[in-house]
Design a protein around this motif. Sequence first.
Motif, PDB file in Angstrom:
ATOM      1  N   TRP A 107       2.607 -33.223  52.418  1.00  0.00           N
ATOM      2  CA  TRP A 107       1.405 -32.396  52.355  1.00  0.00           C
ATOM      3  C   TRP A 107       1.352 -31.606  51.053  1.00  0.00           C
ATOM      4  O   TRP A 107       2.326 -31.461  50.331  1.00  0.00           O
ATOM      5  N   GLY A 108       0.159 -31.090  50.782  1.00  0.00           N
ATOM      6  CA  GLY A 108      -0.049 -30.254  49.602  1.00  0.00           C
ATOM      7  C   GLY A 108      -1.353 -29.500  49.735  1.00  0.00           C
ATOM      8  O   GLY A 108      -2.144 -29.753  50.646  1.00  0.00           O
ATOM      9  N   GLY A 109      -1.572 -28.569  48.803  1.00  0.00           N
ATOM     10  CA  GLY A 109      -2.802 -27.803  48.862  1.00  0.00           C
ATOM     11  C   GLY A 109      -2.870 -26.728  47.802  1.00  0.00           C
ATOM     12  O   GLY A 109      -2.003 -26.638  46.923  1.00  0.00           O
ATOM     13  N   GLY A 127      -0.847 -17.619  51.253  1.00  0.00           N
ATOM     14  CA  GLY A 127      -1.094 -18.773  52.101  1.00  0.00           C
ATOM     15  C   GLY A 127      -1.564 -19.961  51.291  1.00  0.00           C
ATOM     16  O   GLY A 127      -2.036 -19.821  50.154  1.00  0.00           O
ATOM     17  N   THR A 128      -1.433 -21.151  51.890  1.00  0.00           N
ATOM     18  CA  THR A 128      -1.863 -22.396  51.264  1.00  0.00           C
ATOM     19  C   THR A 128      -2.811 -23.127  52.207  1.00  0.00           C
ATOM     20  O   THR A 128      -2.536 -23.256  53.406  1.00  0.00           O
ATOM     21  N   LEU A 129      -3.916 -23.603  51.661  1.00  0.00           N
ATOM     22  CA  LEU A 129      -4.886 -24.389  52.421  1.00  0.00           C
ATOM     23  C   LEU A 129      -4.905 -25.794  51.834  1.00  0.00           C
ATOM     24  O   LEU A 129      -5.120 -25.970  50.636  1.00  0.00           O
ATOM     25  N   GLY A 130      -4.669 -26.792  52.687  1.00  0.00           N
ATOM     26  CA  GLY A 130      -4.619 -28.154  52.178  1.00  0.00           C
ATOM     27  C   GLY A 130      -4.566 -29.162  53.302  1.00  0.00           C
ATOM     28  O   GLY A 130      -5.105 -28.954  54.388  1.00  0.00           O
ATOM     29  N   GLY A 131      -3.883 -30.256  53.053  1.00  0.00           N
ATOM     30  CA  GLY A 131      -3.791 -31.325  54.036  1.00  0.00           C
ATOM     31  C   GLY A 131      -2.663 -32.270  53.707  1.00  0.00           C
ATOM     32  O   GLY A 131      -1.984 -32.127  52.686  1.00  0.00           O
ATOM     33  N   GLY A 132      -2.470 -33.242  54.587  1.00  0.00           N
ATOM     34  CA  GLY A 132      -1.390 -34.194  54.362  1.00  0.00           C
ATOM     35  C   GLY A 132      -1.425 -35.313  55.371  1.00  0.00           C
ATOM     36  O   GLY A 132      -2.418 -35.512  56.088  1.00  0.00           O
ATOM     37  N   GLY A 133      -0.320 -36.046  55.428  1.00  0.00           N
ATOM     38  CA  GLY A 133      -0.223 -37.181  56.326  1.00  0.00           C
ATOM     39  C   GLY A 133       1.075 -37.166  57.099  1.00  0.00           C
ATOM     40  O   GLY A 133       2.116 -36.772  56.579  1.00  0.00           O
TER      41      GLY A 133
END
Length: 215
Positions: A107-109, A127-133
């Motif tokens: 993941w990353g963001g 905080g971090t807002l992102g996405g991943g798999g």
Amino acid sequence: MYLKYIFLLCFFLTIFYSPAQETIKKKMHYKAFSGGMMLHTGYVFGGKSTVYDAHHNFIGSKEMKGTPWGIGGVLRFHFGKHLRIGTEGYSTNLQYGKNGSFVQLGWGGFLMDCQWIIEKFTLFVGGTLGGGGVKNLTLLDNSHTDFVEEGHATYRKYGVGLLTPFMGFEYAVTPKLHLIVKLDYIMNITNPQPDFVTGPRIYFGVLFCRERKSL
């Protein structure tokens, strides 16, 4: 009638170009950047992986919990005394069970945090807002032989949106070299799944810092 609008325009232009606004701009100007690599571990839990046959008959399930291991990195740009904006990304791997079952989250963001510098220490929260798999392989059989078909296994792959609050501190070994310790907690905010694991993770790493040269 038009004098009112001209007056308002002059008023807002005065506010925009006032010395106070110029002071704010100077205080919030770009000051430095920092980035580096971190290893992490922790304790994750909450997932349950279930295996069914082709007719949707229950075969078995496994609780997904334990100590993960992972690696990743971060890059941040510093503005003013407190604000930092940047990006980060990691890969977290957990083996659960005794026969090779594993789950992996990559993941990353985009991150934002606030820092407070106290002598050689820098405290931060953000905080971090992102996405991943997520990739999840569940093996119910106890066979460890290579190239042998597994009787009961399942493999899942799906994407998630993530919100990750964090906090930690840095120690300045030199102005350009910092040691970092960070604690975070990943939250799945878009795609709840029964085999998604979460929990506190702790990071240890090295950061390289560079301040902006005076103009």
